[in-house]
Write an enzyme that holds these catalytic residues in place. Sequence first.
Site, short mmCIF file in Angstrom:
data_model
loop_
_atom_site.label_atom_id
_atom_site.label_comp_id
_atom_site.label_asym_id
_atom_site.label_seq_id
_atom_site.Cartn_x
_atom_site.Cartn_y
_atom_site.Cartn_z
N TRP A 1 -5.44 3.58 -2.46
CA TRP A 1 -4.17 3.33 -3.35
C TRP A 1 -4.00 2.06 -3.46
O TRP A 1 -3.70 1.31 -2.57
CB TRP A 1 -3.21 4.32 -2.95
CG TRP A 1 -2.04 4.15 -3.82
CD1 TRP A 1 -1.77 4.48 -5.45
CD2 TRP A 1 -0.71 3.21 -3.53
NE1 TRP A 1 -0.67 3.93 -5.67
CE2 TRP A 1 -0.02 3.22 -4.75
CE3 TRP A 1 -0.29 2.71 -2.59
CZ2 TRP A 1 1.05 2.41 -4.76
CZ3 TRP A 1 0.86 2.04 -2.59
CH2 TRP A 1 1.68 1.84 -3.54
N GLU B 1 -6.81 6.86 -5.68
CA GLU B 1 -5.48 7.35 -6.07
C GLU B 1 -4.85 6.79 -7.15
O GLU B 1 -4.11 5.79 -7.00
CB GLU B 1 -4.53 7.57 -4.75
CG GLU B 1 -3.22 8.28 -4.94
CD GLU B 1 -2.23 8.16 -3.71
OE1 GLU B 1 -2.59 7.72 -2.58
OE2 GLU B 1 -1.23 8.87 -3.86
N LYS C 1 -1.62 6.62 -10.33
CA LYS C 1 -0.37 6.37 -10.25
C LYS C 1 0.18 6.22 -11.60
O LYS C 1 -0.33 5.71 -12.52
CB LYS C 1 0.48 5.66 -9.42
CG LYS C 1 1.82 5.69 -8.93
CD LYS C 1 2.13 5.08 -7.80
CE LYS C 1 3.78 5.16 -7.45
NZ LYS C 1 3.92 4.34 -6.14
N ASP D 1 -1.92 12.77 -6.17
CA ASP D 1 -0.75 13.02 -5.54
C ASP D 1 0.17 13.57 -6.51
O ASP D 1 0.58 13.01 -7.45
CB ASP D 1 -0.27 11.60 -5.17
CG ASP D 1 1.04 11.48 -4.30
OD1 ASP D 1 2.07 12.15 -4.88
OD2 ASP D 1 1.08 10.43 -3.49
N HIS E 1 2.70 11.51 -8.64
CA HIS E 1 2.43 10.69 -9.40
C HIS E 1 1.95 10.65 -10.81
O HIS E 1 1.20 10.17 -11.60
CB HIS E 1 1.03 9.94 -8.83
CG HIS E 1 1.06 9.16 -7.81
ND1 HIS E 1 0.32 8.44 -7.06
CD2 HIS E 1 2.48 9.05 -6.99
CE1 HIS E 1 0.89 7.95 -5.88
NE2 HIS E 1 1.98 8.39 -5.92
N HIS F 1 -2.47 14.40 -1.93
CA HIS F 1 -1.32 14.09 -1.39
C HIS F 1 -0.37 15.11 -1.83
O HIS F 1 0.11 15.12 -2.95
CB HIS F 1 -0.94 12.74 -1.80
CG HIS F 1 -1.57 11.68 -1.04
ND1 HIS F 1 -1.42 10.22 -0.96
CD2 HIS F 1 -2.53 11.85 0.07
CE1 HIS F 1 -2.19 9.81 0.09
NE2 HIS F 1 -2.60 10.54 0.52
N ASP G 1 8.72 9.29 -8.08
CA ASP G 1 7.99 9.45 -6.92
C ASP G 1 8.75 9.01 -5.70
O ASP G 1 8.43 7.95 -4.90
CB ASP G 1 6.49 8.28 -7.18
CG ASP G 1 5.64 8.52 -5.95
OD1 ASP G 1 5.40 9.40 -5.39
OD2 ASP G 1 5.20 7.27 -5.54
N ASP H 1 8.99 10.76 -2.83
CA ASP H 1 8.34 11.06 -1.65
C ASP H 1 9.36 11.88 -0.85
O ASP H 1 9.44 11.65 0.49
CB ASP H 1 7.65 9.91 -0.91
CG ASP H 1 6.51 9.32 -1.58
OD1 ASP H 1 5.47 10.01 -1.47
OD2 ASP H 1 6.40 8.50 -2.14
N ASP I 1 2.26 13.57 1.99
CA ASP I 1 2.58 12.39 1.75
C ASP I 1 4.11 12.23 1.32
O ASP I 1 4.41 12.31 0.40
CB ASP I 1 1.70 11.71 0.63
CG ASP I 1 2.22 10.08 0.43
OD1 ASP I 1 2.84 9.40 1.29
OD2 ASP I 1 1.79 9.60 -0.63
C1 RNT Z 1 2.02 5.70 -3.24
C2 RNT Z 1 0.83 6.52 -2.69
C3 RNT Z 1 0.24 6.32 -1.44
C4 RNT Z 1 1.26 5.91 -0.17
C5 RNT Z 1 0.64 5.83 1.26
C6 RNT Z 1 1.73 5.38 2.02
O1 RNT Z 1 2.74 5.91 -4.20
O2 RNT Z 1 1.39 8.03 -2.84
O3 RNT Z 1 -0.36 7.37 -1.09
O4 RNT Z 1 2.29 6.90 -0.46
O5 RNT Z 1 -0.55 5.56 1.06
ZN ZN Z 2 0.04 9.37 -2.04
#
Ligand code: RNT
Ligand code: ZN
Length: 415
Positions: A182, A221, A223, A255, A258, A282, A290, A292, A322
């Site tokens: 990523w 990955e 986004k 993810d 994303h 993720h 995003d 998290d 994640d």
């Molecule tokens: C960031 C991505 C990525 C990170 C990690 C720390 O938007 O989701 O995966 O969160 O690699």
């Molecule tokens: Zn991620």
Amino acid sequence: MSTRFEQAKQRYSKLGVDVDAALEALANKPISIHCWQGDDVGGFENTDSALSGGIQATGNYPGKARNPEELMADFDKAISLIPGKKRINLHASYAIFDGDKVDRDNLEPKHFARWVEYARSRGIGIDFNPTYFSHPLASDGLTLSNPDETIRTFWINHGIACRRIAAYIAKELGCPVLNNVWIPDGYKDTPADRLGPRLRLKDSLDRIFAEKLDGVIDCVESKVFGIGVESYTVGSSEFYLSYAASRPGVYVLLDNGHYHPTEVVSDKIPSLLAFFDKVPLHVTRAVRWDSDHVVLFEDELKEIAKEIVRNDAMDKVLIGLDFFDASINRVAAWIIGTRNMQKALLYALLQPNKKLKELQDSGRFTELMMLQEELKTFPFGDIWEEYCESQKVPSDESWFDTVKQYETDVLLKRG
Ligand code: RNT
Ligand code: ZN
């Protein structure tokens, strides 16, 4: 075995659900737990580079891990309260140097030897991620797409080094390692060239993936945007999907933070399963962006789990978590998020999936709606409790007492 469990089992059995098989499937499915929840994505490089790349850990709850020993101890505490199979997901920024610090383009397997020992002695697998953020050469937010060839080469070399580390870990542990790329690359405002950066990224990836390595599962990955790079993301969904589809052995990691807010990863999983034999995830929780947040046991998580279970994809979908919340006890965050992922899988395993598909295929949509709704109040919790007990972890909220005690004895004593 409790009477409540026996009664619950009978109710599910009436619909043709094999509860024992569900528990066994759950016990065999590893969840890759991200190390970076333990220290707010800090890592061990001890540089001044704060977390960058459009991601943010907010909050200042006391007790974050400051070094490998603390992070390992905290992770041990977390996994002792989580049932089932676990893996640990590492970032390259968690290299352990023991004196001989090198920059990211020169990382070597030996910098992860202690992690290999850690994982081996606990019987868990490792997954890996090159770290393309929180570094002086990522300060303009451009890594593998950087127009400066010196900088781009540095990051390509980082990618190559990380794949070799992943191969070393896989060999040592006798278990494949998911290596996930990523990058934060993008622009704050309307770019003048959207193709150029993507062509540079494509070339960088080709150079990184050129070496054939055993035991490494490569993935990329995508986004939508990040803080500071709101207008343009080089590694978009279409870019990586096309990249992976045209490069055998490279997969796309989804993810669920994303995508645009009304897009859902649960619907993307079966789309990818039609073309790929692996779909890495993720699993996170996006609150408005995003963000998290810690994974909760909510509807979209259940839908994600259903797509994994009912498409016979327990071995194909590689589940990683994640999230990084610095505003609550970090050990508890790990436990809550991972247990929720497992609860969602169990919930999906306890659906009469064959029967539900038959109702759909024969157009009996009223009955399908009725049954899906009735299932929501089935005694799922009694099965979950039995599962936790069979796994020798607390089945209810009492696990939190252990974390509270650890907070008093260990976390609050950290400076
Ligand atoms: C960031 C991505 C990525 C990170 C990690 C720390 O938007 O989701 O995966 O969160 O690699
Ligand atoms: Zn991620």
